[in-house]
Every structure is written in structure tokens, then in C-alpha cells.
Design a protein around this motif. Structure first.
Motif, PDB file in Angstrom:
ATOM      1  N   PRO A 244      -5.006  -1.175  11.704  1.00  0.00           N
ATOM      2  CA  PRO A 244      -4.981  -0.475  12.995  1.00  0.00           C
ATOM      3  C   PRO A 244      -4.820   1.038  12.814  1.00  0.00           C
ATOM      4  O   PRO A 244      -4.371   1.527  11.775  1.00  0.00           O
ATOM      5  CB  PRO A 244      -3.765  -1.080  13.702  1.00  0.00           C
ATOM      6  N   LYS A 246      -5.996   5.094  15.031  1.00  0.00           N
ATOM      7  CA  LYS A 246      -6.662   5.737  16.149  1.00  0.00           C
ATOM      8  C   LYS A 246      -7.623   6.805  15.639  1.00  0.00           C
ATOM      9  O   LYS A 246      -7.524   7.273  14.498  1.00  0.00           O
ATOM     10  CB  LYS A 246      -5.664   6.348  17.130  1.00  0.00           C
ATOM     11  N   THR A 294      -7.703   3.841  20.323  1.00  0.00           N
ATOM     12  CA  THR A 294      -6.713   3.161  19.489  1.00  0.00           C
ATOM     13  C   THR A 294      -7.220   1.769  19.103  1.00  0.00           C
ATOM     14  O   THR A 294      -7.644   0.998  19.973  1.00  0.00           O
ATOM     15  CB  THR A 294      -5.373   3.033  20.226  1.00  0.00           C
ATOM     16  N   ILE A 295      -7.212   1.496  17.843  1.00  0.00           N
ATOM     17  CA  ILE A 295      -7.494   0.153  17.321  1.00  0.00           C
ATOM     18  C   ILE A 295      -6.138  -0.488  17.041  1.00  0.00           C
ATOM     19  O   ILE A 295      -5.424  -0.086  16.105  1.00  0.00           O
ATOM     20  CB  ILE A 295      -8.342   0.220  16.039  1.00  0.00           C
ATOM     21  N   ASP A 296      -5.730  -1.437  17.865  1.00  0.00           N
ATOM     22  CA  ASP A 296      -4.349  -1.930  17.792  1.00  0.00           C
ATOM     23  C   ASP A 296      -4.187  -3.212  16.999  1.00  0.00           C
ATOM     24  O   ASP A 296      -3.060  -3.687  16.814  1.00  0.00           O
ATOM     25  CB  ASP A 296      -3.759  -2.095  19.191  1.00  0.00           C
ATOM     26  N   GLN A 297      -5.299  -3.780  16.514  1.00  0.00           N
ATOM     27  CA  GLN A 297      -5.208  -4.993  15.709  1.00  0.00           C
ATOM     28  C   GLN A 297      -6.084  -4.838  14.465  1.00  0.00           C
ATOM     29  O   GLN A 297      -7.145  -4.217  14.513  1.00  0.00           O
ATOM     30  CB  GLN A 297      -5.687  -6.211  16.510  1.00  0.00           C
TER      31      GLN A 297
END
Length: 485
Positions: A244, A246, A294-297
Motif C-alpha cells: 500500500p 499513495k 491512496t492504495i490501501d491494500q
């Protein structure tokens, strides 16, 4: 509208019916094309400036007749047998009959058929409409040009120069992208090469199709293309885990040249204060602050583009143009290409039915761009791009085996170049992605450029859209662990 014996209009003087804008051209993909007073008008805008408008129909042998009016501070061309991205035989259009106008060469293409005009000033009507008549025939092309009813040249090639050995293509009109206001790898270039409000104008665009002297040669089919293979076996795709984080997407900072214009050029070629003002107004209007994504996983994305062998194991046939028959060597490790987004969905459906542990899908555009950037917030330099990307393979070029250039810092290969890659998202009709992907659309997004790209569109910053050229369109996958019941 003028008419000639045996010619039919391909531009109606009212709208752009029968034409479309390339969404994968390195000179821009924005809507810089309008109809004004019966003419097709091409203008440049600060970012994504220039571009290519193409006929919907493809032509092989024909005569083309049109009127052209140019203005100082512009450059472009008339493209013959063009691909969707603009790989073509090109007749240059430089300003208002400036040096280079009417010269023949290749666009994103090394050609054996070339020609130059030494006396353009003797036939050109400055500040007025000038008539062009162009004839192209033969798989190995013979091309002739007349300007204002005066024969300019005859040219004959030594081979079919077009990538993929195609024998027909679209007619296209180009307004040249110049990096005056737009950031490019390595910094700025080309100040003053574009003039605000300057344009190329075309009217009375007519065509007469000619019967080919010899029939078009159909592509050879490999044995895999002729008949389905046996039941597919498990496949050996490799995936990399992406953590994860951003990234800042869509930031564009446009700058104008500095006033006054101190170049050593004739006074009439210098920018006026009004042009500097207009440039600044456009720059302020079209600069973009960007937005954070945002890449949260974590997710797993293919280390390589899907290959011809992997496609064939799943689907039982190989749709690619660049097979062993054409390349002259085994192509199992070459990326599969000549696939539409819909064909990829069929591939995914069948692939997912074969694996009980994992499921597969296309990456979203943000997933693709985040992985391609690999933590980089700036454009790659030209040298960095050339180390990692197969681009500008213009001399009868082909795609290349996957993984034969350097990987990016996160271990992913060919994220730029080789083949354009489909992603899941619909195209938003803009040169950049927006904060919220569209819920619907007519075509889907392509990312990363291809063998026919240069450093301008072999980048993670911009996006294109289908259909692309076909022979340089492929994909990579995202893998997910199935939830067990």
C-alpha cells in the motif's frame, strides 16, 4: 463543396462524421479539431497539444484531393495508410508553405520511400488555400504528389514499410505536438515552436478508391490459429506483491516562454505581447495541481505482460500479428497482442474457470499507474525510459520477448513500451485520469505506450484508449486469492 470525376467526399464540411481522434497518438489526444466555415480546423492547446484525426474507414490504393491553408508557427502532416496511433507515410505541412512542406517520409516509421520538394516557393500561394492531390498504389508503395496542379514528385519504395506488413490504413490529418508548454522527460524544449491560435485548415476533402494492381496478401495463420489446441494445462504466470501507499496523479505545470521574444528571426515570426498574454492565460487555465490516490491494500500484479504461450494455453489459439511466421523465430515469450478489451474478458472468464485457488482480473488504472511509478513522482528521463522500455521500433519493428529490458524498481517488466496494456477503467475523454473513474463509457483505457511510441507517451503520466493499432495492444493481470466457502 467541390467535386472531381470519380471522387467522393470524406468530409461533409459540417461536422466530424466519418472521422475520429486518435487516443494513442504521441502528439496529443485532446479534442483540438473543429469545423469552422466549412473547413476542418486543427489547433494546438497547452497540454496534449496537437494530435491526429483519422477517417473511420481504411483505404489501400487511392487518390486524395484536398485544399489546405496553413499559418506560421505550425507543423503537421497528411498521413497515408495510417495506423490508429499514427504510424504512416507522411506528407509534411510546415507553416504556410515553409521549407519541408510536401516532403515525404515516415511517421514513427523508417521508410524506403521518401521525397523532397526543392521549389515549394514557386508553386505555393501564401496566405491562401493550396490544393493537394496525392496518389498511393501498391503493397510496395508508389506515391505521387501534385500541389496547385503542378507535379511535385513521384516516389517508389523498396518494400512495404508498414509495421505488421499491413497494406491498408486510415487517412489522417496531424497537427504536430511541440513541447513548448508541456513538461517532457529531461526538461523543456522547443520554445516558440507553437504559436497561440495558429491552425491548419482543410476543406474539400475527396477520395477516389483505386483497384489494387495485386490482391492484398492475407496474414499467414499459424497452426495454433487454425485449430484449437488440446485441453489447456496450468500456466506459469509470475506476480509481484505491491504494498500500500499513495501517489500524486495528474499534476501538470505549464510554463510559457519568457517575454520579450529575443530570437534572431524575422520580426513577423516573433511572438507579440498579445500572444504572450494568450499563452499565459491558457497555461493558467490548463495547469493541473493533481490529486492524491491512496492504495490501501496490497495486491499482486503480473511481473510480465501476458505472453502468446499463456494466451494459447487458455484459449487454444493465438490472435497475435507477430507470430513465428512473421518474426522468423519462436514467439511463445512475446506478449500476446491484437486483442480487444472484450477478448481479454473472454480470456479472464476461461482462466478463472480453470483455477480454484486464485482469481484474475485486469488492474484498475490507479493500480497499474501505482505499480508502474514504483514510488517515482517525476517523469523518467529519456535514457531511463530507453533502459526499461521497448519503444521506437520503427524499422519494420516487432514486439519483443517479455522481460528483456530492465525492470522498474519494484521488479516489474515492460510497464512502459512493448505493448499498450488494457486496464479495467472506462476512458474519460481526457488526456489524464480523473479522481473518480467513469461508471460508463465507449472505450477502455490503455496505458504505457508500445513499440511505436516515443518517450512522450511511453509514460505512466498520461493515458490512451482503445482500439489502438491492434498489433501493439496487450495486457497484464492482477491475481487475487479466492475466498474459500
Amino acid at each position: 463543396m467541390n467535386s472531381l470525376d470519380g471522387f467522393d467526399p470524406i468530409f461533409n464540411g459540417k461536422d466530424l462524421a466519418g472521422w475520429h481522434i486518435s487516443k494513442t497518438n504521441h502528439h496529443g489526444t485532446t479534442g483540438n479539431f473543429d469545423v469552422e466555415n466549412g473547413a476542418l480546423v486543427l489547433k494546438q492547446y497547452p497540454y496534449g497539444q496537437g494530435g491526429l484525426i483519422l477517417t473511420d474507414k481504411k483505404y489501400r490504393d487511392f487518390e486524395l484531393s484536398l485544399d489546405f491553408k496553413g499559418f506560421p508557427g505550425t507543423n503537421g502532416g497528411i498521413f497515408l495508410r495510417s495506423s490508429e496511433s499514427g504510424t504512416a507515410y507522411q506528407l509534411e505541412l510546415a507553416g504556410d508553405g515553409d521549407r519541408g512542406t510536401g516532403n515525404l517520409f515516415g511517421e514513427l516509421l523508417k521508410t524506403t520511400v521518401n521525397a523532397q520538394i526543392a521549389n515549394i516557393g514557386e508553386v505555393w500561394k501564401k496566405g491562401d488555400w493550396n490544393s493537394f492531390r496525392i496518389r498511393i498504389t501498391g503493397e510496395v508503395p508508389k506515391i505521387s504528389l501534385w500541389i496547385n496542379d503542378q507535379k511535385m514528385w513521384d516516389a517508389e519504395g523498396e518494400r512495404n514499410d508498414l509495421i505488421g506488413d499491413v497494406t491498408a490504413g486510415m487517412i489522417a490529418l496531424q497537427l504536430h505536438w511541440s513541447a513548448t508548454l508541456q513538461p517532457v522527460p529531461g526538461g523543456r524544449c522547443c520554445d516558440f515552436s507553437w504559436r497561440p491560435e495558429a491552425s491548419h485548415q482543410f476543406r474539400n476533402i475527396l477520395i477516389k478508391e483505386l483497384k489494387p494492381a495485386t490482391p492484398a496478401i492475407s496474414p499467414n495463420l499459424s497452426s495454433a490459429q487454425k485449430s484449437p489446441s488440446a485441453t489447456p494445462t496450468p500456466f506459469d504466470m509470475e506476480f509481484a506483491r505491491i504494498e500500500p501507499g499513495k501517489m500524486l496523479v495528474g499534476k501538470i505545470e505549464i510554463e510559457c516562454p519568457s517575454s520579450p521574444d529575443t530570437r534572431d528571426v524575422p520580426e513577423e515570426d516573433k511572438w507579440t505581447e498579445e500572444e504572450f498574454r494568450l499563452c499565459q492565460e491558457m497555461a493558467e487555465r490548463d495547469s493541473r495541481p493533481g490529486f492524491w490516490v491512496t492504495i490501501d491494500q496490497p495486491y499482486f500484479i503480473g511481473k510480465y505482460e501476458v505472453t502468446q504461450r499463456q494466451w494459447e494455453k487458455v484459449m487454444g489459439f493465438n490472435p497475435s500479428i507477430f507470430t513465428a511466421v512473421k518474426v522468423g523465430a519462436p514467439t511463445e515469450s512475446y506478449p500476446v497482442e491484437n486483442v480487444t478489451w472484450e477478448m481479454v474478458q473472454d480470456f479472464l472468464k476461461k482462466l478463472n474457470s480453470m483455477d480454484s485457488i486464485y482469481s484474475y482480473r485486469l488492474p484498475t488504472e490507479f493500480e497499474w499507474e501505482y505499480a508502474a511509478r514504483a514510488g517515482n513522482d517525476s517523469l523518467l528521463s529519456w535514457s531511463e525510459t530507453n533502459k526499461t522500455a521497448w519503444i521506437q521500433q520503427t524499422d519494420k519493428g516487432t514486439t519483443k520477448p517479455v522481460g528483456t529490458k530492465q525492470p522498474n524498481p519494484w521488479g516489474l517488466y515492460d510497464m512502459l513500451g512493448n505493448v499498450w496494456e488494457w486496464v479495467e477503467d472506462y476512458y474519460n475523454d481526457e488526456v489524464l485520469a480523473g479522481p473518480v473513474p467513469p461508471d460508463s463509457g465507449e472505450v477502455h483505457v490503455l496505458k504505457g505506450g508500445s513499440i511505436t511510441s516515443d518517450v512522450t507517451n511511453a509514460t505512466y503520466l498520461y493515458h490512451g484508449a482503445g482500439p489502438g493499432n491492434g498489433y501493439d495492444v496487450g495486457f497484464r493481470l492482477v491475481r487475487e486469492l479466492r475466498l474459500q466457502p
